[in-house]
Design an enzyme around this catalytic site. Structure first.
Site, PDB file in Angstrom:
ATOM      1  N   GLY A  46      47.992  48.010  40.953  1.00 42.87           N
ATOM      2  CA  GLY A  46      48.263  46.822  40.151  1.00 42.87           C
ATOM      3  C   GLY A  46      46.972  46.274  39.566  1.00 42.87           C
ATOM      4  O   GLY A  46      45.907  46.409  40.186  1.00 42.87           O
ATOM      5  N   GLN A  51      41.241  40.510  35.584  1.00 49.13           N
ATOM      6  CA  GLN A  51      40.276  41.406  36.234  1.00 49.13           C
ATOM      7  C   GLN A  51      39.446  42.212  35.245  1.00 49.13           C
ATOM      8  O   GLN A  51      38.401  42.747  35.610  1.00 49.13           O
ATOM      9  CB  GLN A  51      41.007  42.370  37.179  1.00 49.13           C
ATOM     10  CG  GLN A  51      41.665  41.683  38.357  1.00 49.13           C
ATOM     11  CD  GLN A  51      42.453  42.663  39.186  1.00 49.13           C
ATOM     12  OE1 GLN A  51      43.621  42.908  38.917  1.00 49.13           O
ATOM     13  NE2 GLN A  51      41.817  43.255  40.189  1.00 49.13           N
ATOM     14  N   CYS A  92      42.172  45.103  46.684  1.00 42.70           N
ATOM     15  CA  CYS A  92      42.056  44.610  45.305  1.00 42.70           C
ATOM     16  C   CYS A  92      40.943  45.379  44.617  1.00 42.70           C
ATOM     17  O   CYS A  92      39.872  45.560  45.192  1.00 42.70           O
ATOM     18  CB  CYS A  92      41.717  43.118  45.329  1.00 42.70           C
ATOM     19  SG  CYS A  92      41.556  42.382  43.693  1.00 42.70           S
ATOM     20  N   LEU A  93      41.189  45.795  43.390  1.00 38.28           N
ATOM     21  CA  LEU A  93      40.154  46.518  42.637  1.00 38.28           C
ATOM     22  C   LEU A  93      38.947  45.627  42.372  1.00 38.28           C
ATOM     23  O   LEU A  93      37.855  46.139  42.131  1.00 38.28           O
ATOM     24  CB  LEU A  93      40.730  47.052  41.320  1.00 38.28           C
ATOM     25  CG  LEU A  93      41.759  48.187  41.471  1.00 38.28           C
ATOM     26  CD1 LEU A  93      42.417  48.485  40.134  1.00 38.28           C
ATOM     27  CD2 LEU A  93      41.106  49.443  42.036  1.00 38.28           C
ATOM     28  N   HIS A 134      50.323  38.977  44.399  1.00 35.51           N
ATOM     29  CA  HIS A 134      48.867  39.213  44.356  1.00 35.51           C
ATOM     30  C   HIS A 134      48.348  39.154  42.910  1.00 35.51           C
ATOM     31  O   HIS A 134      47.333  38.506  42.624  1.00 35.51           O
ATOM     32  CB  HIS A 134      48.576  40.584  44.992  1.00 35.51           C
ATOM     33  CG  HIS A 134      47.161  41.037  44.914  1.00 35.51           C
ATOM     34  ND1 HIS A 134      46.368  41.204  46.030  1.00 35.51           N
ATOM     35  CD2 HIS A 134      46.372  41.382  43.865  1.00 35.51           C
ATOM     36  CE1 HIS A 134      45.168  41.605  45.662  1.00 35.51           C
ATOM     37  NE2 HIS A 134      45.143  41.729  44.350  1.00 35.51           N
ATOM     38  N   GLU A 135      49.069  39.797  41.998  1.00 36.37           N
ATOM     39  CA  GLU A 135      48.626  39.840  40.596  1.00 36.37           C
ATOM     40  C   GLU A 135      48.817  38.483  39.909  1.00 36.37           C
ATOM     41  O   GLU A 135      47.991  38.076  39.085  1.00 36.37           O
ATOM     42  CB  GLU A 135      49.369  40.938  39.829  1.00 36.37           C
ATOM     43  CG  GLU A 135      49.239  42.348  40.392  1.00 36.37           C
ATOM     44  CD  GLU A 135      47.812  42.804  40.616  1.00 36.37           C
ATOM     45  OE1 GLU A 135      46.902  42.287  39.936  1.00 36.37           O
ATOM     46  OE2 GLU A 135      47.597  43.663  41.492  1.00 36.37           O
ATOM     47  N   HIS A 138      45.903  36.365  40.506  1.00 39.19           N
ATOM     48  CA  HIS A 138      44.778  36.641  39.591  1.00 39.19           C
ATOM     49  C   HIS A 138      44.895  35.817  38.313  1.00 39.19           C
ATOM     50  O   HIS A 138      43.904  35.271  37.829  1.00 39.19           O
ATOM     51  CB  HIS A 138      44.738  38.119  39.207  1.00 39.19           C
ATOM     52  CG  HIS A 138      44.098  39.019  40.221  1.00 39.19           C
ATOM     53  ND1 HIS A 138      42.795  38.857  40.633  1.00 39.19           N
ATOM     54  CD2 HIS A 138      44.573  40.083  40.897  1.00 39.19           C
ATOM     55  CE1 HIS A 138      42.504  39.798  41.528  1.00 39.19           C
ATOM     56  NE2 HIS A 138      43.569  40.550  41.712  1.00 39.19           N
TER      57      HIS A 138
HETATM   58  C1  QAP Z   1      46.981  44.832  44.697  1.00 36.61           C
HETATM   59  O1  QAP Z   1      45.359  46.502  44.520  1.00 36.61           O
HETATM   60  C2  QAP Z   1      47.666  45.127  46.007  1.00 36.61           C
HETATM   61  O2  QAP Z   1      39.346  48.643  47.850  1.00 36.61           O
HETATM   62  C3  QAP Z   1      46.531  46.044  43.936  1.00 36.61           C
HETATM   63  O3  QAP Z   1      38.317  51.048  47.260  1.00 36.61           O
HETATM   64  C4  QAP Z   1      47.111  45.982  46.947  1.00 36.61           C
HETATM   65  O4  QAP Z   1      45.388  48.415  43.407  1.00 36.61           O
HETATM   66  C5  QAP Z   1      48.836  44.527  46.292  1.00 36.61           C
HETATM   67  C6  QAP Z   1      41.866  49.793  45.490  1.00 36.61           C
HETATM   68  C7  QAP Z   1      47.757  46.229  48.135  1.00 36.61           C
HETATM   69  C8  QAP Z   1      49.476  44.776  47.472  1.00 36.61           C
HETATM   70  C9  QAP Z   1      48.946  45.632  48.396  1.00 36.61           C
HETATM   71  C10 QAP Z   1      41.176  48.997  46.376  1.00 36.61           C
HETATM   72  C11 QAP Z   1      41.332  51.035  45.171  1.00 36.61           C
HETATM   73  C12 QAP Z   1      43.094  49.362  44.828  1.00 36.61           C
HETATM   74  C13 QAP Z   1      40.007  49.424  46.966  1.00 36.61           C
HETATM   75  C14 QAP Z   1      44.858  47.737  44.240  1.00 36.61           C
HETATM   76  C15 QAP Z   1      39.480  50.662  46.661  1.00 36.61           C
HETATM   77  C16 QAP Z   1      40.156  51.457  45.744  1.00 36.61           C
HETATM   78  C17 QAP Z   1      43.650  48.143  44.968  1.00 36.61           C
HETATM   79 CO    CO Z   2      43.666  42.232  42.915  1.00 34.79          CO
END
Ligand code: QAP
Ligand code: CO
Length: 170
Positions: A46, A51, A92-93, A134-135, A138
């Site tokens: 997401g 971001q 989170c990215l 979560h989004e 943001h």
């Molecule tokens: C939000 O997050 C989310 O630390 C989206 O090294 C995440 O795409 C909502 C990511 C989990 C609910 C549950 C994070 C990739 C990606 C990192 C992401 C990483 C590489 C996070």
């Molecule tokens: Co995020």
């Protein structure tokens, strides 16, 4: 398509409040395509426009294993349904390398527009419910680390600031 730069915590630009989309034009379509490319390239599920330093209410998401189910949410509104809470391990990215358990409402309704401006409404649970909340955060300038204790949040901040300094030096 262009890969955009992802802002990282504690960049203050991540605190900007996004504005509603009013024009479903070519510029918006390009932003959406670039956001998908950026998210897939970073192995994310997401991404909110905030971001990538675009302060419009745009969210892209793909919760499938094989990147086959792209979803777009424009001007989303999330309504909590029921009173069940659920803990989920979030990442989170914009906070790379850190994952923490966060408690949120388990079930929500999403009212949004698609990339062409058409209204739709869906009920969400499980990962979709977590991810949309979560989004949405943001778009309101909020990050998952804001739900943690100040101690945990500051540890994450210090580690990321140090990592950014190293990146700059190299
Ligand atoms: C939000 O997050 C989310 O630390 C989206 O090294 C995440 O795409 C909502 C990511 C989990 C609910 C549950 C994070 C990739 C990606 C990192 C992401 C990483 C590489 C996070
Ligand atoms: Co995020």
């Amino acid at each position: 398509m262009t890969r955009l730069t992802i802002l990282e915590y504690p960049d203050p630009k991540l605190r900007t409040i996004a504005k509603p989309v009013t024009e479903f034009n070519d510029k918006l379509q390009t932003l959406i395509d670039d956001m998908f490319e950026t998210m897939y390239d970073a192995h994310g599920i997401g991404l909110a426009a905030t971001q990538v330093d675009h302060h419009l209410q745009v969210i892209v998401m793909d919760l499938s294993e094989d990147k086959s189910q792209p979803q777009v949410f424009i001007n989303p509104e999330v309504t909590v349904v029921g009173d069940t809470q659920k803990v989920y391990e979030e990442g989170c990215l914009s906070v790379p390398g850190f994952h923490e358990k966060i408690d949120r409402p388990a079930d929500v309704r999403i009212d949004a527009k698609d990339r062409n401006g058409k209204d739709f409404s869906i009920e969400a649970d499980q990962l979709l419910a977590v991810c949309i909340q979560h989004e949405m955060d943001h778009l309101n300038g909020k990050l998952f680390v804001d739900y943690l204790s100040a101690l945990k949040r500051n540890r994450i901040k210090d580690k990321l600031v140090k990592a950014h300094r190293k990146q700059k030096a190299s």
